[in-house]
Design an enzyme around this catalytic site. Sequence first.
Site, PDB file in Angstrom:
ATOM      1  CG  ASN A   7      37.266  16.565 -41.004  1.00  0.00           C
ATOM      2  OD1 ASN A   7      36.709  17.466 -41.621  1.00  0.00           O
ATOM      3  ND2 ASN A   7      36.696  15.888 -40.033  1.00  0.00           N
ATOM      4  NE  ARG A  91      33.273  14.922 -42.358  1.00  0.00           N
ATOM      5  CZ  ARG A  91      32.755  15.676 -41.404  1.00  0.00           C
ATOM      6  NH1 ARG A  91      33.528  16.465 -40.696  1.00  0.00           N
ATOM      7  NH2 ARG A  91      31.474  15.641 -41.159  1.00  0.00           N
ATOM      8  NE  ARG A 241      24.355  21.281 -36.415  1.00  0.00           N
ATOM      9  CZ  ARG A 241      25.172  20.264 -36.681  1.00  0.00           C
ATOM     10  NH1 ARG A 241      24.758  19.015 -36.581  1.00  0.00           N
ATOM     11  NH2 ARG A 241      26.406  20.498 -37.058  1.00  0.00           N
ATOM     12  CD  GLU A 385      33.035  10.310 -38.696  1.00  0.00           C
ATOM     13  OE1 GLU A 385      32.322  10.971 -39.440  1.00  0.00           O
ATOM     14  OE2 GLU A 385      33.265  10.633 -37.513  1.00  0.00           O
TER      15      GLU A 385
END
Length: 398
Positions: A7, A91, A241, A385
């Site tokens: 990743n 990824r 965010r 993941e």
Amino acid sequence: MNILVINCGSSSLKFQLIDSESEQVSAKGLCERIGIEGSQLVYSPAGGEKTTTVTPMPDHTAAIKLVLQALTDEKTGVVKSLDEIGAVGHRIVHGGEKFAASTLITDEVIQAIEECNELAPLHNPANLIGIAACRELMPETPMVGVFDTAFHQTMPEEAYMYGLPYEYYKKYKVRRYGFHGTSHSYVSHRAAEVLNRNYEDLKIIVCHLGNGASVSAVKNGKCVDTSMGLTPLEGLIMGTRSGDIDPAIIEFLAHKENKSIDDIMKVLNKESGVLGLSDGLSSDFRDLEESYRKGEEAGIRTLKTFSYRVAKYIGAYTAAMNGVDAICFTAGLGENGSFVRSMICEYLGYLGIAIDAEANGKRGEDIVISTADSGTKVLVIPTNEELAIARETVALVK
Ligand code: ADP
């Protein structure tokens, strides 16, 4: 088969070596500050000691070289040679409309990923650098790309279109894509297994609540909606965010604060979310929970606003699927934040949801946290993941 899962970020690289038969992690680690002074490799072999080596890594190729050395090292390594690594799973953040599934990496695939770069300018180029570095060092090893957006490609048009001039979709593919797809897929599949039900028969809502956060609606085995959009900025209130806002706020603040669009985007991505809402207190939910428990306004305001937004999305997705059988919580906050989970579930009485306080207090396992007679099942499923990427990789190289 040993699968190396990579990743790759702009200045960091996380990796795991996973044995696909036992699905156990043989070694994992992280390269930090790649291309920056003070770069370091953190390496943990299974059952061995975690080590941190500060050493120069001018680029990602240098970082991956160090990772491969560590994995094959005589003393601390977990494989004898690179030949024992059967495949690499990468990824990749944005696959646009080109990738609705994982794919074997070829020159054509790399070109297609490059064409998605402008949709994820911070992430995709870094992912591609990781691929190039691995290809240079392991030219014979097959590689697979696993996309964050792929699981959401089953969304129907009414879920992915914005109310914008259609020409922007035609010209630039401006639409909703969604992210965290590997996690939403893994968790929804796991939920069906835990409930001992057929995946294709269920209506599942997955709440992936980490630093980045998104909700998805999975109906009869297919994603039908998700809260992130063209970029990961849309949807829930996240660590830093903003999530959904009135788009007119951008112009309003630009005028008031004399800022450029780029400045405002930085505010929305890095200075908003629970960090901004708590007036700079913290983006970490542990700090916010502590503040809430002390009765401080910042903690109370932030956790209430955050939980309310998650509950609204659950309501929307229940409507989108005309019902819901199971609601799953995952990622850092979703897995560990029993307090916030309870706050969210307090809004869900209309679904007949009742939470078992003892089960809700447990950690680190797949668990149903609703009571036996709860109208809708509520589960906590730790996401994985890397394992999902390793599984996709094996399936494609076999
Ligand atoms: P990402 O992978 O998006 O960076 P994670 O999935 O690791 O994020 O989640 C990080 C978030 O999980 C942080 O906001 C952190 O506060 C929260 N978190 C971790 N442990 C706990 C805990 N015990 N209680 C509440 N929140 C937690």
